[in-house]
Design a protein around this motif. Structure first.
Motif, PDB file in Angstrom:
ATOM      1  N   ASP A 129      32.177  39.514  44.537  1.00  0.00           N
ATOM      2  CA  ASP A 129      31.585  40.642  43.817  1.00  0.00           C
ATOM      3  C   ASP A 129      31.194  40.260  42.395  1.00  0.00           C
ATOM      4  N   SER A 130      31.982  39.401  41.775  1.00  0.00           N
ATOM      5  CA  SER A 130      31.680  38.960  40.406  1.00  0.00           C
ATOM      6  C   SER A 130      30.372  38.188  40.353  1.00  0.00           C
ATOM      7  N   VAL A 131      30.167  37.312  41.312  1.00  0.00           N
ATOM      8  CA  VAL A 131      28.919  36.537  41.378  1.00  0.00           C
ATOM      9  C   VAL A 131      27.726  37.465  41.565  1.00  0.00           C
ATOM     10  N   VAL A 132      27.850  38.416  42.472  1.00  0.00           N
ATOM     11  CA  VAL A 132      26.756  39.355  42.742  1.00  0.00           C
ATOM     12  C   VAL A 132      26.407  40.159  41.495  1.00  0.00           C
ATOM     13  N   LEU A 133      27.425  40.612  40.775  1.00  0.00           N
ATOM     14  CA  LEU A 133      27.194  41.434  39.583  1.00  0.00           C
ATOM     15  C   LEU A 133      26.483  40.673  38.467  1.00  0.00           C
ATOM     16  N   ARG A 134      26.565  39.363  38.482  1.00  0.00           N
ATOM     17  CA  ARG A 134      25.878  38.549  37.482  1.00  0.00           C
ATOM     18  C   ARG A 134      24.535  38.033  38.001  1.00  0.00           C
ATOM     19  N   GLY A 135      24.075  38.549  39.140  1.00  0.00           N
ATOM     20  CA  GLY A 135      22.767  38.174  39.655  1.00  0.00           C
ATOM     21  C   GLY A 135      22.771  37.076  40.691  1.00  0.00           C
ATOM     22  N   GLY A 136      23.959  36.669  41.146  1.00  0.00           N
ATOM     23  CA  GLY A 136      24.062  35.590  42.118  1.00  0.00           C
ATOM     24  C   GLY A 136      24.031  36.064  43.558  1.00  0.00           C
ATOM     25  N   PRO A 137      24.258  35.163  44.497  1.00  0.00           N
ATOM     26  CA  PRO A 137      24.169  35.495  45.921  1.00  0.00           C
ATOM     27  C   PRO A 137      25.391  36.258  46.411  1.00  0.00           C
ATOM     28  N   SER A 138      25.234  36.929  47.529  1.00  0.00           N
ATOM     29  CA  SER A 138      26.351  37.564  48.206  1.00  0.00           C
ATOM     30  C   SER A 138      26.663  36.778  49.472  1.00  0.00           C
ATOM     31  N   TRP A 139      27.831  36.978  50.018  1.00  0.00           N
ATOM     32  CA  TRP A 139      28.206  36.361  51.287  1.00  0.00           C
ATOM     33  C   TRP A 139      29.288  37.207  51.938  1.00  0.00           C
ATOM     34  N   GLU A 140      29.449  37.023  53.230  1.00  0.00           N
ATOM     35  CA  GLU A 140      30.465  37.750  53.977  1.00  0.00           C
ATOM     36  C   GLU A 140      31.811  37.074  53.756  1.00  0.00           C
ATOM     37  N   VAL A 141      32.745  37.794  53.165  1.00  0.00           N
ATOM     38  CA  VAL A 141      34.067  37.234  52.882  1.00  0.00           C
ATOM     39  C   VAL A 141      34.944  37.356  54.123  1.00  0.00           C
ATOM     40  N   LEU A 142      35.443  36.225  54.591  1.00  0.00           N
ATOM     41  CA  LEU A 142      36.380  36.230  55.709  1.00  0.00           C
ATOM     42  C   LEU A 142      37.759  36.601  55.184  1.00  0.00           C
ATOM     43  N   LEU A 143      38.471  37.438  55.916  1.00  0.00           N
ATOM     44  CA  LEU A 143      39.729  37.994  55.436  1.00  0.00           C
ATOM     45  C   LEU A 143      40.858  37.778  56.429  1.00  0.00           C
ATOM     46  N   GLY A 144      42.078  37.988  55.935  1.00  0.00           N
ATOM     47  CA  GLY A 144      43.265  37.801  56.761  1.00  0.00           C
ATOM     48  C   GLY A 144      44.262  36.841  56.146  1.00  0.00           C
ATOM     49  N   ARG A 145      44.003  36.404  54.905  1.00  0.00           N
ATOM     50  CA  ARG A 145      44.948  35.525  54.209  1.00  0.00           C
ATOM     51  C   ARG A 145      46.238  36.287  53.906  1.00  0.00           C
ATOM     52  N   ARG A 146      47.325  35.546  53.797  1.00  0.00           N
ATOM     53  CA  ARG A 146      48.586  36.113  53.336  1.00  0.00           C
ATOM     54  C   ARG A 146      49.008  35.378  52.075  1.00  0.00           C
ATOM     55  N   ASP A 147      49.960  35.960  51.363  1.00  0.00           N
ATOM     56  CA  ASP A 147      50.352  35.443  50.055  1.00  0.00           C
ATOM     57  C   ASP A 147      51.516  34.462  50.137  1.00  0.00           C
ATOM     58  N   SER A 148      51.451  33.457  49.299  1.00  0.00           N
ATOM     59  CA  SER A 148      52.490  32.439  49.246  1.00  0.00           C
ATOM     60  C   SER A 148      53.787  32.984  48.666  1.00  0.00           C
ATOM     61  N   LEU A 149      54.874  32.382  49.098  1.00  0.00           N
ATOM     62  CA  LEU A 149      56.199  32.688  48.550  1.00  0.00           C
ATOM     63  C   LEU A 149      56.581  31.702  47.455  1.00  0.00           C
TER      64      LEU A 149
END
Length: 326
Positions: A129-149
């Motif tokens: 979203d940050s890239v898009v807001l500055r005029g850059g490209p968009s892409w489909e973000v793949l999701l499902g990551r979990r957080d490290s301990l």
């Protein structure tokens, strides 16, 4: 060691680095938190509109997260028990920003979908979203990551590229993450937005053994940088990474380094240490074709976002991105 001699490192690294692309999907939260991307986008947009530099900060957070232990949100952890924060590493200390924005995003997401969306996924969405807001490209973000301990101060000091890296060091560093030469050149284009501190580019000004400093025709640029960053002092003075269009995500970064006017030594080496090579040719290609750069950048961001991700029952979904759940 030349570029061609490093290909064996890249091949081995690609084999060794775990790739979980097939385990991440764009609609991972379709049932559990279908509006997550809207929530993240709303907060990112509101913060970037107030302070445009936030866009580069969030993009950089995602980079620094993925290059240490993979894209697992470890960069967000504060000191806690045996955990020593990666924020204390030399590449991050007094330099990495945007943690408060992530806190705000996480709070909004938790209100909508408690203990559902990982901090690692939030970073991936916020970077796009940050890239898009500055005029850059968009892409489909793949999701499902979990957080490290866990976090790794040692790895943060070892694997995050430094602003004074040689080209060989950059190639080897990216290869360890399963990223190739195309990814190196494309992802370096992130330096079309953001700023750097004097401590990051001082050597680039005053070390006359550096190849980009030996050309008299660029002395005017050197003098302008020296007026911002003296040989000593003003360590935290900042200047844009892209002097042409610092507020916009475009291809001017590549035009800069073709003139040895990249702010960081690690920018200029893409050309001065690979004259006539594949890397320099890619710089020329991106300098001439914004659409090609945008396409390559988006592809490489998706690839980077899959570095050693935690999935399934690995790790956890943190309630607060700064601390593991006890």
């Amino acid at each position: 060691m030349g570029v061609s001699k490093l290909w064996f490192i890249i091949v081995l690294a690609v084999i060794c680095v775990s790739s979980s692309t097939e385990e991440l999907v764009p609609d991972f939260y379709r049932e559990t938190c279908p509006w997550v991307e809207n929530v993240v986008s709303f907060v990112v947009r509101s913060r970037v509109l107030k302070q445009p530099r936030v866009a580069a900060q969030l993009l950089r957070l995602h980079f620094h997260d993925c290059f240490v232990q993979g894209c697992d949100g470890s960069v967000l952890l504060d000191n806690q028990g045996a955990i020593v924060s990666e924020k204390l590493a030399t590449p991050n200390l007094n330099s990495l920003r945007g943690f408060d924005v992530v806190d705000e995003i996480k709070a909004a997401v938790e209100e909508a979908c408690p203990l559902t969306v990982s901090c690692a996924d939030i970073l991936a969405i916020a970077a796009r979203d940050s890239v898009v807001l500055r005029g850059g490209p968009s892409w489909e973000v793949l999701l499902g990551r979990r957080d490290s301990l866990t976090a790794s101060l040692v790895d943060a000091n070892t694997f995050i590229p430094t602003p004074n890296s040689s080209l060989d060091a950059l190639i080897a560093n990216f290869a360890l993450q399963g990223l190739d030469i195309k990814d190196l050149v494309a992802l370096s284009g992130a330096h079309t937005i953001g700023v750097a501190r004097c401590t990051s580019f001082r050597q680039r000004i005053y070390d006359m053994s550096l190849e980009e400093n030996i050309y008299e025709r660029y002395s005017g640029f050197q003098k302008s940088l020296a007026s911002i960053c003296p040989a000593s002092g003003r360590d935290n003075q900042i200047t844009p990474l892209d002097y042409r269009t610092p507020a916009f995500f475009d291809n001017h970064y590549y035009l800069n380094i073709l003139e040895s006017k990249g702010l960081l030594h690690s920018d200029n080496v893409l050309v001065v240490e690979d004259q006539g090579g594949e890397i320099e040719q890619r710089v020329w290609d991106y300098a001439a074709n914004t659409e090609l750069f945008f396409e390559s950048f988006a592809d490489s961001m998706v690839k980077m976002g899959n570095i050693k991700v935690l999935v399934g029952v690995e790790g956890q979904i943190r309630e607060n991105c700064r601390f593991i759940n006890l």
